[in-house]
Scaffold this motif. Sequence first.
Motif, PDB file in Angstrom:
ATOM      1  N   LYS A  24    -174.290 -46.940 -50.761  1.00  0.00           N
ATOM      2  CA  LYS A  24    -175.457 -46.678 -51.613  1.00  0.00           C
ATOM      3  C   LYS A  24    -175.067 -45.826 -52.820  1.00  0.00           C
ATOM      4  O   LYS A  24    -175.475 -46.105 -53.948  1.00  0.00           O
ATOM      5  CB  LYS A  24    -176.551 -45.972 -50.808  1.00  0.00           C
ATOM      6  CG  LYS A  24    -177.332 -46.886 -49.876  1.00  0.00           C
ATOM      7  CD  LYS A  24    -178.415 -46.090 -49.149  1.00  0.00           C
ATOM      8  CE  LYS A  24    -179.207 -46.976 -48.206  1.00  0.00           C
ATOM      9  NZ  LYS A  24    -180.196 -46.204 -47.414  1.00  0.00           N
ATOM     10  N   LEU A  25    -174.287 -44.791 -52.545  1.00  0.00           N
ATOM     11  CA  LEU A  25    -173.905 -43.891 -53.629  1.00  0.00           C
ATOM     12  C   LEU A  25    -173.001 -44.598 -54.634  1.00  0.00           C
ATOM     13  O   LEU A  25    -173.207 -44.493 -55.856  1.00  0.00           O
ATOM     14  CB  LEU A  25    -173.191 -42.663 -53.044  1.00  0.00           C
ATOM     15  CG  LEU A  25    -172.795 -41.567 -54.040  1.00  0.00           C
ATOM     16  CD1 LEU A  25    -174.023 -41.084 -54.819  1.00  0.00           C
ATOM     17  CD2 LEU A  25    -172.137 -40.394 -53.331  1.00  0.00           C
ATOM     18  N   ILE A  26    -172.027 -45.323 -54.127  1.00  0.00           N
ATOM     19  CA  ILE A  26    -171.108 -46.045 -55.017  1.00  0.00           C
ATOM     20  C   ILE A  26    -171.889 -47.047 -55.862  1.00  0.00           C
ATOM     21  O   ILE A  26    -171.705 -47.123 -57.080  1.00  0.00           O
ATOM     22  CB  ILE A  26    -170.016 -46.769 -54.194  1.00  0.00           C
ATOM     23  CG1 ILE A  26    -169.076 -45.749 -53.556  1.00  0.00           C
ATOM     24  CG2 ILE A  26    -169.232 -47.728 -55.071  1.00  0.00           C
ATOM     25  CD1 ILE A  26    -168.128 -46.343 -52.532  1.00  0.00           C
ATOM     26  N   SER A  27    -172.741 -47.759 -55.210  1.00  0.00           N
ATOM     27  CA  SER A  27    -173.524 -48.777 -55.900  1.00  0.00           C
ATOM     28  C   SER A  27    -174.369 -48.160 -57.018  1.00  0.00           C
ATOM     29  O   SER A  27    -174.414 -48.663 -58.138  1.00  0.00           O
ATOM     30  CB  SER A  27    -174.411 -49.503 -54.886  1.00  0.00           C
ATOM     31  OG  SER A  27    -175.336 -50.305 -55.562  1.00  0.00           O
ATOM     32  N   TYR A  28    -174.991 -47.034 -56.685  1.00  0.00           N
ATOM     33  CA  TYR A  28    -175.857 -46.396 -57.688  1.00  0.00           C
ATOM     34  C   TYR A  28    -175.036 -45.895 -58.878  1.00  0.00           C
ATOM     35  O   TYR A  28    -175.399 -46.091 -60.037  1.00  0.00           O
ATOM     36  CB  TYR A  28    -176.627 -45.239 -57.055  1.00  0.00           C
ATOM     37  CG  TYR A  28    -177.532 -44.545 -58.055  1.00  0.00           C
ATOM     38  CD1 TYR A  28    -178.829 -45.015 -58.286  1.00  0.00           C
ATOM     39  CD2 TYR A  28    -177.079 -43.458 -58.794  1.00  0.00           C
ATOM     40  CE1 TYR A  28    -179.652 -44.395 -59.214  1.00  0.00           C
ATOM     41  CE2 TYR A  28    -177.893 -42.838 -59.729  1.00  0.00           C
ATOM     42  CZ  TYR A  28    -179.177 -43.311 -59.935  1.00  0.00           C
ATOM     43  OH  TYR A  28    -179.975 -42.701 -60.866  1.00  0.00           O
ATOM     44  N   ILE A  29    -173.918 -45.246 -58.586  1.00  0.00           N
ATOM     45  CA  ILE A  29    -173.109 -44.679 -59.672  1.00  0.00           C
ATOM     46  C   ILE A  29    -172.479 -45.775 -60.524  1.00  0.00           C
ATOM     47  O   ILE A  29    -172.378 -45.645 -61.747  1.00  0.00           O
ATOM     48  CB  ILE A  29    -172.043 -43.715 -59.107  1.00  0.00           C
ATOM     49  CG1 ILE A  29    -172.733 -42.464 -58.554  1.00  0.00           C
ATOM     50  CG2 ILE A  29    -171.046 -43.320 -60.168  1.00  0.00           C
ATOM     51  CD1 ILE A  29    -171.829 -41.488 -57.876  1.00  0.00           C
ATOM     52  N   HIS A  30    -172.086 -46.861 -59.889  1.00  0.00           N
ATOM     53  CA  HIS A  30    -171.541 -47.984 -60.662  1.00  0.00           C
ATOM     54  C   HIS A  30    -172.577 -48.514 -61.641  1.00  0.00           C
ATOM     55  O   HIS A  30    -172.258 -48.919 -62.750  1.00  0.00           O
ATOM     56  CB  HIS A  30    -171.077 -49.088 -59.720  1.00  0.00           C
ATOM     57  CG  HIS A  30    -169.697 -48.844 -59.195  1.00  0.00           C
ATOM     58  ND1 HIS A  30    -169.137 -49.595 -58.186  1.00  0.00           N
ATOM     59  CD2 HIS A  30    -168.760 -47.913 -59.516  1.00  0.00           C
ATOM     60  CE1 HIS A  30    -167.917 -49.145 -57.921  1.00  0.00           C
ATOM     61  NE2 HIS A  30    -167.674 -48.131 -58.709  1.00  0.00           N
ATOM     62  N   GLU A  31    -173.794 -48.471 -61.192  1.00  0.00           N
ATOM     63  CA  GLU A  31    -174.862 -49.039 -62.021  1.00  0.00           C
ATOM     64  C   GLU A  31    -175.363 -48.063 -63.085  1.00  0.00           C
ATOM     65  O   GLU A  31    -175.616 -48.435 -64.221  1.00  0.00           O
ATOM     66  CB  GLU A  31    -176.027 -49.465 -61.123  1.00  0.00           C
ATOM     67  CG  GLU A  31    -176.956 -50.450 -61.807  1.00  0.00           C
ATOM     68  CD  GLU A  31    -177.983 -51.007 -60.815  1.00  0.00           C
ATOM     69  OE1 GLU A  31    -179.070 -51.369 -61.257  1.00  0.00           O
ATOM     70  OE2 GLU A  31    -177.680 -51.024 -59.602  1.00  0.00           O
ATOM     71  N   HIS A  32    -175.461 -46.785 -62.690  1.00  0.00           N
ATOM     72  CA  HIS A  32    -176.088 -45.817 -63.607  1.00  0.00           C
ATOM     73  C   HIS A  32    -175.135 -44.748 -64.117  1.00  0.00           C
ATOM     74  O   HIS A  32    -175.502 -43.969 -64.998  1.00  0.00           O
ATOM     75  CB  HIS A  32    -177.272 -45.129 -62.911  1.00  0.00           C
ATOM     76  CG  HIS A  32    -178.340 -46.076 -62.475  1.00  0.00           C
ATOM     77  ND1 HIS A  32    -178.383 -46.628 -61.203  1.00  0.00           N
ATOM     78  CD2 HIS A  32    -179.396 -46.616 -63.137  1.00  0.00           C
ATOM     79  CE1 HIS A  32    -179.430 -47.431 -61.099  1.00  0.00           C
ATOM     80  NE2 HIS A  32    -180.056 -47.444 -62.262  1.00  0.00           N
ATOM     81  N   GLY A  33    -173.956 -44.706 -63.571  1.00  0.00           N
ATOM     82  CA  GLY A  33    -173.014 -43.686 -64.019  1.00  0.00           C
ATOM     83  C   GLY A  33    -173.228 -42.354 -63.321  1.00  0.00           C
ATOM     84  O   GLY A  33    -174.196 -42.171 -62.585  1.00  0.00           O
ATOM     85  N   GLU A  34    -172.286 -41.435 -63.588  1.00  0.00           N
ATOM     86  CA  GLU A  34    -172.372 -40.109 -62.987  1.00  0.00           C
ATOM     87  C   GLU A  34    -173.377 -39.244 -63.738  1.00  0.00           C
ATOM     88  O   GLU A  34    -173.789 -39.566 -64.844  1.00  0.00           O
ATOM     89  CB  GLU A  34    -171.000 -39.432 -63.014  1.00  0.00           C
ATOM     90  CG  GLU A  34    -169.962 -40.133 -62.169  1.00  0.00           C
ATOM     91  CD  GLU A  34    -168.615 -39.429 -62.246  1.00  0.00           C
ATOM     92  OE1 GLU A  34    -168.585 -38.197 -62.116  1.00  0.00           O
ATOM     93  OE2 GLU A  34    -167.602 -40.103 -62.452  1.00  0.00           O
ATOM     94  N   GLY A  35    -173.704 -38.110 -63.134  1.00  0.00           N
ATOM     95  CA  GLY A  35    -174.616 -37.169 -63.789  1.00  0.00           C
ATOM     96  C   GLY A  35    -176.008 -37.248 -63.210  1.00  0.00           C
ATOM     97  O   GLY A  35    -176.370 -38.200 -62.511  1.00  0.00           O
ATOM     98  N   GLY A  36    -176.769 -36.212 -63.500  1.00  0.00           N
ATOM     99  CA  GLY A  36    -178.127 -36.145 -62.972  1.00  0.00           C
ATOM    100  C   GLY A  36    -178.137 -36.179 -61.460  1.00  0.00           C
ATOM    101  O   GLY A  36    -178.941 -36.877 -60.836  1.00  0.00           O
TER     102      GLY A  36
END
Length: 358
Positions: A24-36
């Motif tokens: 879930k985390l990898i997927s989210y960061i791949h899509e939206h990038g790091e930060g926040g």
Amino acid sequence: MSRKPCCVGEGLKKGAWTTEEDKKLISYIHEHGEGGWRDIPQKAGLKRCGKSCRLRWANYLKPDIKRGEFSYEEEQIIIMLHASRGNKWSVIARHLPKRTDNEVKNYWNTHLKKRLIDQGIDPLTHKPLASNPNPATPRTSEGQDDSNPSNLDEQSQSGSMSPKSLPHSSSSCNLQTIINSDETPRNNGSLSSKKCRFKKLSCTSKLLNKVATKASSIGNILSASMEGSLIRSTTLSPCLNDVFSETSQFQMDEFDPFSHSSEQHITDHMKEDINMDFDLNNSEFDFSQFIEQFSNIEAEEANAIGGYNQELLLSDVSSTSVYEDNMMQNITGWSNYLVDDSDFPYDTNQDFDDKNFI
DNA sequence: AACAGTCTCAACCGCCTCGAG
DNA sequence: TCTCGAGGCGGTTGAGACTGT
């Protein structure tokens, strides 16, 4: 006045991450990038606090993280930098491509610290322990302790070069001045601060030229003497580092060949100065090459400056035998020699400025 | 096989720094 | 200038793996 924890209760999960959470985390960061990071758990559907997500990503999930056994060169860099910077894991990790500060910290605590203690070296000070029950024994290139009890017997006989016989050091030069220049604020972008920074770099480079040249020369001699090399001895590094890495650390910190962020800085300020032709994008960076170049190129520049005669040093050093068994004493002496005030071309009591150099 | 002691390292905790408002 | 929050950092913890008896 205590700050409220970033994540309190609220049914947040703790402990080991599951594969599902990682995905879930990898997927989210791949899509939206790091930060926040604070918002990431909710948006990614995780019952974790943002801080936990950031750490999980930074220390484990990030794609360009190298895991597993540390190479010998990586160990040397950790020891070198720790000797001069202490537990500044993030600073140390910056010089180890793809390694995290957490991993470096763990490796130090579980491996290197113990090894130094076993070798009779205080991991805090990187100096021989007061009650040194087990005189330092260098690690072999194969990465194994090369303990040889017979060496202990020979130790008392092999002291052909006690520290007293080494060039005397007044050692009053204030290297800390240089070192502390690394502590300037990060957002150091004004014109005046850049000018100041450039001056420091220039002066540091010249200083480093000198020390690196000496270190390189001594290393060569030690290599021949003990069938090793300067950087192939964990007993050697900590002591020699007291001087070598102190003087080089500023430049090491400033010049990070593995950091894209420092690439611009190198282009602007340092390429002409240190003339190191590193492949900044090379993921398989060769540490041996780095250290070798670091010494050799600086040595050439030192000669070009004309303030130092390498041949003279070599003849001086060659005339003295160096034995592995009394290495600790020898290296301590050589370390002092490296910072011998009489050989320094500038006034250490003044602020760094080119005019202080001969 | 069972247990105890030791080691490893991912994860957490709390403090600090810095930038935005 | 002050406050606040995000992110960074170093120290510590504890679960699981490993080793010895």
